[in-house]
Design an enzyme around this catalytic site. Structure first.
Site, PDB file in Angstrom:
ATOM      1  N   CYS A 216      -5.936  31.049  38.381  1.00 53.16           N
ATOM      2  CA  CYS A 216      -6.533  29.604  37.975  1.00 53.16           C
ATOM      3  C   CYS A 216      -5.941  29.175  36.885  1.00 53.16           C
ATOM      4  O   CYS A 216      -5.815  27.945  36.415  1.00 53.16           O
ATOM      5  CB  CYS A 216      -7.963  29.419  38.176  1.00 53.16           C
TER       6      CYS A 216
ATOM      7  N   GLU B 295      -4.315  25.821  37.751  1.00 51.75           N
ATOM      8  CA  GLU B 295      -3.751  26.179  39.121  1.00 51.75           C
ATOM      9  C   GLU B 295      -4.173  24.979  40.218  1.00 51.75           C
ATOM     10  O   GLU B 295      -3.397  24.817  41.257  1.00 51.75           O
ATOM     11  CB  GLU B 295      -4.275  27.404  39.381  1.00 51.75           C
TER      12      GLU B 295
ATOM     13  N   HIS C 278     -12.528  29.671  46.415  1.00 56.78           N
ATOM     14  CA  HIS C 278     -11.049  29.249  46.909  1.00 56.78           C
ATOM     15  C   HIS C 278     -10.664  30.613  47.641  1.00 56.78           C
ATOM     16  O   HIS C 278     -10.858  31.659  47.220  1.00 56.78           O
ATOM     17  CB  HIS C 278     -10.241  29.007  45.607  1.00 56.78           C
TER      18      HIS C 278
HETATM   19  C1  CIR Z   1     -14.345  24.738  39.500  1.00 57.75           C
HETATM   20  O1  CIR Z   1     -15.413  24.977  39.864  1.00 57.75           O
HETATM   21  O2  CIR Z   1     -13.275  23.982  39.972  1.00 57.75           O
HETATM   22  C2  CIR Z   1     -13.867  25.552  38.373  1.00 57.75           C
HETATM   23  N1  CIR Z   1     -15.220  25.819  37.593  1.00 57.75           N
HETATM   24  C3  CIR Z   1     -13.141  26.939  38.452  1.00 57.75           C
HETATM   25  C4  CIR Z   1     -11.747  26.819  39.197  1.00 57.75           C
HETATM   26  C5  CIR Z   1     -11.247  28.135  39.601  1.00 57.75           C
HETATM   27  N2  CIR Z   1     -10.027  27.888  40.124  1.00 57.75           N
HETATM   28  C6  CIR Z   1      -9.276  28.418  41.046  1.00 57.75           C
HETATM   29  O3  CIR Z   1      -9.888  29.362  41.631  1.00 57.75           O
HETATM   30  N3  CIR Z   1      -8.159  28.268  41.410  1.00 57.75           N
END
Ligand code: CIR
Length: 254
Positions: free
Chosen positions: A249, A66, A162
């Site tokens: 995500c 995402e 986010h």
């Molecule tokens: C990060 O820190 O980028 C990943 N471990 C988690 C991303 C989660 N993505 C989202 O909330 N869209």
């Protein structure tokens, strides 16, 4: 609106070393694969045709597709993820999206933007200014959206990674929101389903064609959403939660 397609990416083995602030321990790779499979089956149940991208060991966080693009009917907007280790995830996503879109736009440095910070609410897009998304990135996105007849505005955030970790738009003017977002001026015109503090993780839910995907283990939030008239589908995403990720995500829906 109706979604017909989704893109997901299989978690790679290095997934267990992804970025995290959760403090919930290392994910179990085998369990993550199982949960991911169930997630795909659920998207299909909601009527989506799912494209599955192969894993890439160079990108531990690449399952969280995402964050790499914003999709509107008129074009795909490739993001410039705020975390250094995630920037090049967009290369593969762009090649896949070229199969679906003739029109591809791009967010570029010094602008940074993660898709998790972008919440579509009808023709308006709310953009969280976070550790990953800066004002330049948000301004670039708003400019692109304007060219296609959409509008955008920024939202400040403090408690979550986010924007969509704490608020979700469920169509029909409904928002699910944690305490941080429930009282915000910019969300006043919506009917707010306020998530209890102890269930704040469940605010990251996803509306797909009259269903709402809800994280497993948060009964009060599930009931709240059902009481508002939605059909819910519960999914266990415990291993993704360990890396600060959630239901939204794990896919790009369009
Ligand atoms: C990060 O820190 O980028 C990943 N471990 C988690 C991303 C989660 N993505 C989202 O909330 N869209």
């Amino acid at each position: 609106m109706k979604f017909t397609k989704a893109i997901v990416r299989t978690p790679c083995k290095s997934f267990i070393n992804g970025l995290t602030t959760a403090g919930l321990g290392k994910p179990d790779y085998g369990l993550a694969l199982k949960q991911h499979k169930r997630y795909i089956e659920t998207l299909e149940m909601c009527g989506l045709e799912v494209t599955i991208i192969e894993p890439d060991e160079n990108f531990p966080d690449s399952v969280f597709v995402e964050d790499t693009a914003i999709l509107i009917p008129e074009c795909a907007i490739i993001t410039n993820p705020g975390a250094e280790s995630r920037k090049a995830e967009t290369i593969r996503i762009k090649t896949v999206l070229k199969g679906f879109y003739s029109n591809i736009e791009q967010i570029s440095s010094p602008g940074t933007l993660d898709g998790g910070d972008v919440m579509m609410a009808g023709a308006h897009f709310f953009i969280g200014i976070s550790e990953r998304t800066n004002i330049e990135g948000a301004d670039q996105l708003i400019k692109i959206l304007k060219n296609y007849g959409y509008s955008g505005s920024t939202v400040s955030l403090n408690d979550v990674l986010h924007l969509k970790s704490g608020v979700a738009y469920l169509e029909n003017n409904y928002l699910v929101a944690t305490d941080e977002f429930a009282g915000k001026e910019e969300f006043k015109k919506y009917n707010i389903l306020k998530v209890k503090d102890e269930e704040s993780y469940a605010a990251n839910c996803v509306w797909i064609n009259d269903f709402v995907l809800v994280a497993k283990g948060f009964p009060t939030t599930k009931e709240l959403i059902e009481y508002a008239g939605y059909k819910t589908l519960e999914l266990d995403v415990s291993e993704f939660r360990k890396l600060d990720g959630g239901l939204s995500c794990l896919s790009l829906r369009f």
